[in-house]
Design an enzyme around this catalytic site. Structure first.
Site, PDB file in Angstrom:
ATOM      1  N   GLY A   1       0.862  -1.183   0.000  1.00 23.83           N
ATOM      2  CA  GLY A   1       0.000   0.000   0.000  1.00 23.83           C
ATOM      3  C   GLY A   1       0.897   1.230   0.000  1.00 23.83           C
ATOM      4  O   GLY A   1       1.486   1.572   1.025  1.00 23.83           O
TER       5      GLY A   1
ATOM      6  N   GLY B   1      -0.068   4.239  -0.516  1.00 20.36           N
ATOM      7  CA  GLY B   1      -0.940   5.404  -0.408  1.00 20.36           C
ATOM      8  C   GLY B   1      -0.392   6.391   0.609  1.00 20.36           C
ATOM      9  O   GLY B   1       0.813   6.422   0.883  1.00 20.36           O
ATOM     10  N   ASN B   2      -1.308   7.167   1.185  1.00 19.04           N
ATOM     11  CA  ASN B   2      -0.871   8.197   2.143  1.00 19.04           C
ATOM     12  C   ASN B   2      -0.171   7.591   3.351  1.00 19.04           C
ATOM     13  O   ASN B   2       0.913   8.043   3.748  1.00 19.04           O
ATOM     14  CB  ASN B   2      -2.075   9.010   2.606  1.00 19.04           C
TER      15      ASN B   2
ATOM     16  N   GLY C   1       1.016   4.407   3.780  1.00 21.83           N
ATOM     17  CA  GLY C   1       2.198   3.627   3.393  1.00 21.83           C
ATOM     18  C   GLY C   1       3.386   4.537   3.077  1.00 21.83           C
ATOM     19  O   GLY C   1       4.512   4.288   3.517  1.00 21.83           O
TER      20      GLY C   1
ATOM     21  N   HIS D   1      -9.920   0.231  18.118  1.00 21.21           N
ATOM     22  CA  HIS D   1      -9.512   1.432  17.381  1.00 21.21           C
ATOM     23  C   HIS D   1     -10.790   1.985  16.756  1.00 21.21           C
ATOM     24  O   HIS D   1     -11.107   1.718  15.607  1.00 21.21           O
ATOM     25  CB  HIS D   1      -8.486   1.067  16.306  1.00 21.21           C
TER      26      HIS D   1
HETATM   27  P1  NAD Z   1      -4.804   5.340   0.338  1.00 21.26           P
HETATM   28  O1  NAD Z   1      -6.014   5.220  -0.500  1.00 21.26           O
HETATM   29  O2  NAD Z   1      -4.014   6.606   0.273  1.00 21.26           O
HETATM   30  O3  NAD Z   1      -3.818   4.128   0.017  1.00 21.26           O
HETATM   31  C1  NAD Z   1      -4.231   2.803  -0.064  1.00 21.26           C
HETATM   32  C2  NAD Z   1      -3.336   2.145  -1.100  1.00 21.26           C
HETATM   33  O4  NAD Z   1      -3.598   0.728  -1.084  1.00 21.26           O
HETATM   34  C3  NAD Z   1      -3.608   2.629  -2.534  1.00 21.26           C
HETATM   35  O5  NAD Z   1      -2.418   3.149  -3.093  1.00 21.26           O
HETATM   36  C4  NAD Z   1      -4.080   1.377  -3.261  1.00 21.26           C
HETATM   37  O6  NAD Z   1      -3.644   1.320  -4.612  1.00 21.26           O
HETATM   38  C5  NAD Z   1      -3.423   0.286  -2.415  1.00 21.26           C
HETATM   39  N1  NAD Z   1      -4.075  -1.017  -2.591  1.00 21.26           N
HETATM   40  C6  NAD Z   1      -5.391  -1.311  -2.572  1.00 21.26           C
HETATM   41  N2  NAD Z   1      -5.569  -2.625  -2.782  1.00 21.26           N
HETATM   42  C7  NAD Z   1      -4.343  -3.170  -2.924  1.00 21.26           C
HETATM   43  C8  NAD Z   1      -3.872  -4.493  -3.161  1.00 21.26           C
HETATM   44  N3  NAD Z   1      -4.712  -5.524  -3.293  1.00 21.26           N
HETATM   45  N4  NAD Z   1      -2.526  -4.688  -3.265  1.00 21.26           N
HETATM   46  C9  NAD Z   1      -1.664  -3.665  -3.136  1.00 21.26           C
HETATM   47  N5  NAD Z   1      -2.053  -2.381  -2.906  1.00 21.26           N
HETATM   48  C10 NAD Z   1      -3.369  -2.146  -2.801  1.00 21.26           C
HETATM   49  O7  NAD Z   1      -5.268   5.047   1.850  1.00 21.26           O
HETATM   50  P2  NAD Z   1      -4.463   5.422   3.185  1.00 21.26           P
HETATM   51  O8  NAD Z   1      -4.896   6.742   3.674  1.00 21.26           O
HETATM   52  O9  NAD Z   1      -3.022   5.142   2.981  1.00 21.26           O
HETATM   53  O10 NAD Z   1      -5.102   4.336   4.192  1.00 21.26           O
HETATM   54  C11 NAD Z   1      -4.821   2.971   4.038  1.00 21.26           C
HETATM   55  C12 NAD Z   1      -5.603   2.139   5.067  1.00 21.26           C
HETATM   56  O11 NAD Z   1      -5.143   2.453   6.379  1.00 21.26           O
HETATM   57  C13 NAD Z   1      -7.109   2.408   5.087  1.00 21.26           C
HETATM   58  O12 NAD Z   1      -7.811   1.204   5.328  1.00 21.26           O
HETATM   59  C14 NAD Z   1      -7.284   3.358   6.266  1.00 21.26           C
HETATM   60  O13 NAD Z   1      -8.581   3.333   6.798  1.00 21.26           O
HETATM   61  C15 NAD Z   1      -6.260   2.778   7.209  1.00 21.26           C
HETATM   62  N6  NAD Z   1      -5.788   3.663   8.292  1.00 21.26           N
HETATM   63  C16 NAD Z   1      -5.575   3.078   9.500  1.00 21.26           C
HETATM   64  C17 NAD Z   1      -5.099   3.824  10.553  1.00 21.26           C
HETATM   65  C18 NAD Z   1      -4.847   3.166  11.905  1.00 21.26           C
HETATM   66  O14 NAD Z   1      -4.675   3.870  12.885  1.00 21.26           O
HETATM   67  N7  NAD Z   1      -4.799   1.854  11.985  1.00 21.26           N
HETATM   68  C19 NAD Z   1      -4.843   5.200  10.379  1.00 21.26           C
HETATM   69  C20 NAD Z   1      -5.053   5.767   9.120  1.00 21.26           C
HETATM   70  C21 NAD Z   1      -5.522   4.974   8.060  1.00 21.26           C
END
Ligand code: NAD
Length: 307
Positions: free
Chosen positions: A7, A9-10, A12, A176
């Site tokens: 991942g 994304g933001n 990761g 959480h």
């Molecule tokens: P984001 O949309 O910016 O990034 C998610 C990334 O996952 C995307 O780049 C997408 O292409 C990738 N992705 C999706 N399916 C995939 C797969 N099968 N294989 C590989 N990559 C894949 O989202 P984000 O803001 O980075 O958030 C990611 C997750 O973390 C979300 O579920 C969010 O709710 C969670 N989160 C958790 C916490 C916590 O405290 N635990 C805090 C913030 C966000």
């Protein structure tokens, strides 16, 4: 030593950059459905290496390149959909469960001895999904939750007292989500019990704000928070790599601790190079235990929604 983040994304990307800034691993593999996105973030982070004085190579990978993650010491899963405005974490359940299952299986193929840190929401449930899929020791898989929630709570106490956040010590347990439990009995500022510094009314406001922070940021940014989550993941990775035996709240699989079974829930643990080295069982009072039970029930209800 290499680690993998799935991942890009933001969250990761942020955790990759916070980990590189600590200069504690040689290589980070950042894998995403979009190889271009992973490569772009990896390149940008690597470009900052001289400025941040580290030598952690970050490499972007696409979904067909799991083989390159072989023998990762730690696998961090941040892949998944995020909540959109008005959407609860619970509504994410089945979509993210499919992603988690696919990703964990791919990672396990090449890194059988890795520690797994789950970040995707709903956090406690997704960690359970990954655990069931991986079938590994419960001490080698946990969710990142309590450390972030504790940091948020501490930051609001510091704001209210106009003090330095590093002087605030506290503990949060449970889900959480809305049923998280900030424990006032375990909250101090430079050793001073919080009840001597802030009124009950102010503390109630702080606790509510802590619970609502995720949603508040979502409303403002139209996406999840990522700086503080990224920093929290990096602190967890540091504890493991440095074997520092830090005590922090992580979402762990409980098999009788606190009278709870077959559920992932935030509890204090000792973290070291083998992952969870100990689950700490506090002597909670009746009210605190009841809140923990409520938290557990909420997660179990979500477990029933898994298809
Ligand atoms: P984001 O949309 O910016 O990034 C998610 C990334 O996952 C995307 O780049 C997408 O292409 C990738 N992705 C999706 N399916 C995939 C797969 N099968 N294989 C590989 N990559 C894949 O989202 P984000 O803001 O980075 O958030 C990611 C997750 O973390 C979300 O579920 C969010 O709710 C969670 N989160 C958790 C916490 C916590 O405290 N635990 C805090 C913030 C966000």
């Amino acid at each position: 030593m290499k680690i993998t983040i799935v991942g890009a994304g933001n969250v990761g990307g942020a955790c990759a950059s916070f980990i590189t800034a600590k200069d504690i691993v040689n290589k980070i593999l950042l894998l995403d459905l979009s190889k271009e996105k992973a490569m772009g973030k990896a390149l940008d982070i690597w470009n900052a290496s001289q400025l941040l004085k580290n030598n952690t190579k970050v490499i972007g990978l696409g979904k067909n390149e799991y083989i390159k993650t072989k023998n990762s010491k730690i696998c961090i899963i941040t892949s998944g959909l995020i909540r959109t405005t008005g959407m609860t974490r619970d509504q994410l359940i089945n979509k993210n469960a499919v992603i988690i299952k696919e990703v964990t299986n791919n990672l396990l193929k090449y890194s059988k001895n890795a520690l797994f840190i789950i970040v995707s929401n709903p956090l406690d449930l997704m960690t359970y999904v990954a655990f069931k899929e991986l079938n590994i020791s419960r001490f080698k898989i946990f969710g990142m939750s309590g450390l972030l929630d504790t940091a948020r709570y501490n930051s609001y106490i510091a704001t209210s007292l106009k003090c330095n956040p590093k002087d605030v010590q506290s503990l949060l347990m449970g889900e959480h989500g809305d049923t998280m439990i900030p424990l006032l009995r375990y909250t101090t500022v430079s050793g001073i019990p919080i009840g001597e510094l802030l009124s009950k009314r102010k503390l109630k406001v702080i606790i509510n704000k802590t619970k609502q922070t995720g949603g508040e940021i979502l409303n403002m940014l139209k996406t999840s928070a990522w700086y503080a989550p990224g920093a929290a993941i990096a602190n967890i990775v540091e504890s493991i790599i440095k074997n520092s035996k830090t005590i922090m709240t992580c979402s762990c699989y409980l098999t009788g601790e606190y009278g709870l079974n077959n559920v992932f829930l935030g509890v204090p643990v000792v973290l070291g190079k083998h992952g969870i080295e100990k689950i700490i069982e506090l002597q909670l009072n009746k009210e605190e235990l009841n809140k923990l039970k409520t938290s557990s029930l909420k997660i179990k209800q979500m477990m029933e929604q898994l298809s």
